[in-house]
Design an enzyme around this catalytic site. Structure first.
Site, PDB file in Angstrom:
ATOM      1  N   HIS A   1       0.823  -1.213   0.000  1.00  0.00           N
ATOM      2  CA  HIS A   1       0.000   0.000   0.000  1.00  0.00           C
ATOM      3  C   HIS A   1       0.857   1.263   0.000  1.00  0.00           C
ATOM      4  CE1 HIS A   1      -3.587  -2.429   1.830  1.00  0.00           C
ATOM      5  NE2 HIS A   1      -3.438  -2.631   0.540  1.00  0.00           N
TER       6      HIS A   1
ATOM      7  N   CYS B   1       6.766  11.581  -7.404  1.00  0.00           N
ATOM      8  CA  CYS B   1       6.130  12.089  -8.616  1.00  0.00           C
ATOM      9  C   CYS B   1       5.377  10.925  -9.252  1.00  0.00           C
ATOM     10  CB  CYS B   1       7.173  12.645  -9.584  1.00  0.00           C
ATOM     11  SG  CYS B   1       6.507  12.884 -11.253  1.00  0.00           S
TER      12      CYS B   1
ATOM     13  N   SER C   1      -3.179  -8.744  10.708  1.00  0.00           N
ATOM     14  CA  SER C   1      -4.039  -8.438   9.565  1.00  0.00           C
ATOM     15  C   SER C   1      -5.266  -9.327   9.657  1.00  0.00           C
ATOM     16  CB  SER C   1      -3.322  -8.692   8.245  1.00  0.00           C
ATOM     17  OG  SER C   1      -4.243  -8.568   7.169  1.00  0.00           O
TER      18      SER C   1
HETATM   19 ZN   LIG Z   1       8.413  13.683 -12.338  1.00  0.00          ZN
END
Ligand SMILES: [Zn+2]
Length: 243
Positions: free
Chosen positions: A117, A125, A191
């Protein structure tokens, strides 16, 4: 407890699968649970994040709020035990649903952890995948209220977590699958095994001959398949293991 001890000492390639329960003893709430962050905050879906500036602004406001509640937690005996066992065996792996970086802070090298996750402690980015310091992004956003873009490629910057509606990361999913197949001992820690792929990896390991252990504070749908189920505190279980 002796059974767990024996399983661990007999195994060659332990694979841990950890969820929110391993971090609750570090003070981190289960974000999807009844008192979790997402009960009081509307999640920004990935599709909205990429298509709407307004959503990206909300996203970063939420991220700053999240960081405020999230900054200073320490790994506990559970995280330390996972890294101790893997380092003593000199092989093994940890697949985690958590985004808190506490396995790494508890001593596990990056390469021994697969975060399905993502990770909430840095930004990325979404186009060129460059890693970016989250604090810098937060400071800049607090000043400008402008959602950040990448200085290399102009792509949107986002925390390195997998958002609601965002596809699971392919490379990590493949690694998780591969590691589950390598396991001769698969230990689920904290979990409840309801969210995919949590609900498939223990089966992959078990069907490939691994012993399956589930340490969780409540029952799971996999308990009847497990070779050992421990419904008790995770830190207590690991503390007792090393006594
Ligand atoms: Zn970038």
């Amino acid at each position: 407890m002796n059974v767990l001890k024996n399983f661990i000492s007999d195994c060659k390639y332990p694979v841990f699968f950890t969820g929110a329960g391993i971090s609750t003893d570090s003070g981190i709430p289960d974000f999807r649970g009844p008192k979790g962050f997402w009960k009081n905050n509307t999640p920004i879906y990935y599709q909205d994040f990429v298509s709407s500036e307004e959503s990206r602004i909300k996203y970063w406001e939420q991220s700053i709020n999240f960081k405020r509640n999230f900054g200073s937690f320490l790994p506990n005996e559970g995280h330390k035990a996972v890294s101790k066992i893997i380092s003593e065996k000199k092989q093994g792996h940890c697949i985690t649903q958590n985004v808190d970086n506490l396995h790494q802070e508890g001593g596990l090298p990056d390469n021994d952890v697969t975060e399905i996750h993502g990770n909430a402690t840095f930004a990325i980015c979404i186009k060129c995948k460059t890693k970016i310091d989250l604090e810098l992004i937060h400071d800049e956003f607090k000043k400008t209220q402008i959602p950040p873009v990448c200085s290399n490629c102009n792509g949107f910057i986002k925390t390195a977590t997998i958002s609601f509606g965002q596809p699971m990361p392919q490379e990590e999913m493949q690694r998780a699958q591969l590691e589950s197949l390598k396991a001769d001992l698969f230990i689920v820690v904290g979990s409840s095994l309801v969210v995919y792929p949590a609900a498939s990896l223990p089966l992959v390991a078990k069907e490939n001959g691994a012993k399956l252990v589930i340490i969780n504070n409540e029952k799971t749908d996999f308990d009847n398949l497990a070779d050992l189920v421990i419904n008790d505190s995770i830190t207590k279980t690991f503390e007792e293991l090393f006594i």
